[in-house]
Design an enzyme around this catalytic site. Structure first.
Site, PDB file in Angstrom:
ATOM      1  N   CYS A  17      11.155 -11.169   1.069  1.00 29.92           N
ATOM      2  CA  CYS A  17      11.887 -11.976   2.038  1.00 29.92           C
ATOM      3  C   CYS A  17      12.047 -13.405   1.525  1.00 29.92           C
ATOM      4  O   CYS A  17      11.094 -13.978   0.986  1.00 29.92           O
ATOM      5  CB  CYS A  17      11.152 -11.974   3.368  1.00 29.92           C
ATOM      6  SG  CYS A  17      11.981 -12.887   4.672  1.00 29.92           S
TER       7      CYS A  17
ATOM      8  N   HIS B 281      14.769 -10.222  11.795  1.00 28.80           N
ATOM      9  CA  HIS B 281      14.713 -11.691  11.855  1.00 28.80           C
ATOM     10  C   HIS B 281      15.332 -12.204  13.151  1.00 28.80           C
ATOM     11  O   HIS B 281      14.797 -13.123  13.784  1.00 28.80           O
ATOM     12  CB  HIS B 281      15.454 -12.323  10.675  1.00 28.80           C
ATOM     13  CG  HIS B 281      14.662 -12.397   9.420  1.00 28.80           C
ATOM     14  ND1 HIS B 281      13.499 -13.123   9.304  1.00 28.80           N
ATOM     15  CD2 HIS B 281      14.875 -11.843   8.201  1.00 28.80           C
ATOM     16  CE1 HIS B 281      13.024 -13.012   8.081  1.00 28.80           C
ATOM     17  NE2 HIS B 281      13.844 -12.233   7.385  1.00 28.80           N
TER      18      HIS B 281
ATOM     19  N   HIS C 117      16.277  -5.225   8.154  1.00 28.40           N
ATOM     20  CA  HIS C 117      15.437  -6.383   7.843  1.00 28.40           C
ATOM     21  C   HIS C 117      16.003  -7.638   8.510  1.00 28.40           C
ATOM     22  O   HIS C 117      15.273  -8.408   9.144  1.00 28.40           O
ATOM     23  CB  HIS C 117      15.372  -6.547   6.318  1.00 28.40           C
ATOM     24  CG  HIS C 117      14.591  -7.724   5.849  1.00 28.40           C
ATOM     25  ND1 HIS C 117      13.336  -7.603   5.301  1.00 28.40           N
ATOM     26  CD2 HIS C 117      14.889  -9.049   5.812  1.00 28.40           C
ATOM     27  CE1 HIS C 117      12.897  -8.809   4.962  1.00 28.40           C
ATOM     28  NE2 HIS C 117      13.826  -9.704   5.260  1.00 28.40           N
ATOM     29  N   GLU C 118      17.307  -7.839   8.367  1.00 27.08           N
ATOM     30  CA  GLU C 118      17.942  -9.041   8.932  1.00 27.08           C
ATOM     31  C   GLU C 118      17.956  -9.016  10.456  1.00 27.08           C
ATOM     32  O   GLU C 118      17.733 -10.042  11.100  1.00 27.08           O
ATOM     33  CB  GLU C 118      19.356  -9.218   8.378  1.00 27.08           C
ATOM     34  CG  GLU C 118      19.409  -9.431   6.878  1.00 27.08           C
ATOM     35  CD  GLU C 118      18.493 -10.532   6.357  1.00 27.08           C
ATOM     36  OE1 GLU C 118      18.391 -11.606   6.994  1.00 27.08           O
ATOM     37  OE2 GLU C 118      17.855 -10.329   5.311  1.00 27.08           O
TER      38      GLU C 118
END
Length: 177
Positions: free
Chosen positions: A94, A145, A141-142
């Site tokens: 990351c 966030h 993954h994004e």
């Protein structure tokens, strides 16, 4: 060109939950441009979420482009995964975990192999796409966030503590230098 700081763990702003985008006007277009410029300026960066950046507010936006020529920009706004299937357990790193001090921490994270995503493009048009493999992993993954999570949150307590210890050791070492 406008480049902003990529927040680094354990910055508490990485826990922010993104705000839905409702106005796709000129101000938002500059915001998206800033995100892409920051993304392209960072080494080895596949994607960035707005909540990883020193931007206020942290909109529900991620920018992705892992093409060699940076000529395949994808801007996902208000994204929602509507279907998942299969499983992959691949290494993840990351841009917000150690990259500012060149400590590249990686760990295997379980994600769906295939996803269907409903989102708006940077102009507000509703889109739907299917992604598999690396692209599916990247999007998941994004979107984490944008929900206030980092990949470390998906690890066992033991594995997370091991990575945090490694990162803290490197940070202390650099402070002494």
């Amino acid at each position: 060109m406008s480049i902003v700081k990529i927040l680094q763990y354990p910055d508490t702003r990485l826990k922010r939950v993104a705000q839905k985008v409702e106005d796709f006007g000129a101000e938002f277009q500059r915001y998206a441009d800033t995100m892409f410029q920051t993304h392209y300026a960072a080494d080895n960066c596949a994607a960035l979420a707005a909540t990883q950046l020193d931007l206020n507010p942290g909109y529900h936006v991620t920018v992705i482009d892992f093409s060699a020529e940076h000529d395949q920009p994808l801007c996902i706004v208000n994204g929602d995964i509507i279907a998942r299937e299969g499983e992959q357990n691949e290494e993840e790193g990351c841009m917000s975990v150690g990259c500012d001090v060149d400590v590249y921490l990686h760990a295997k994270v379980k994600r769906a192999m295939n996803i269907t995503l409903r989102y708006q493009d940077r102009h507000g048009e509703v889109q739907e796409m299917q992604a598999e493999g690396f692209m599916a992993k990247c999007i998941q993954h994004e979107l984490d966030h944008l929900d206030g999570k980092i990949y470390l949150d998906r690890l066992s307590t033991l594995k997370r503590k091991m990575l945090e210890k490694k990162l803290n050791k490197e940070l202390r070492s650099r402070e002494r230098d």
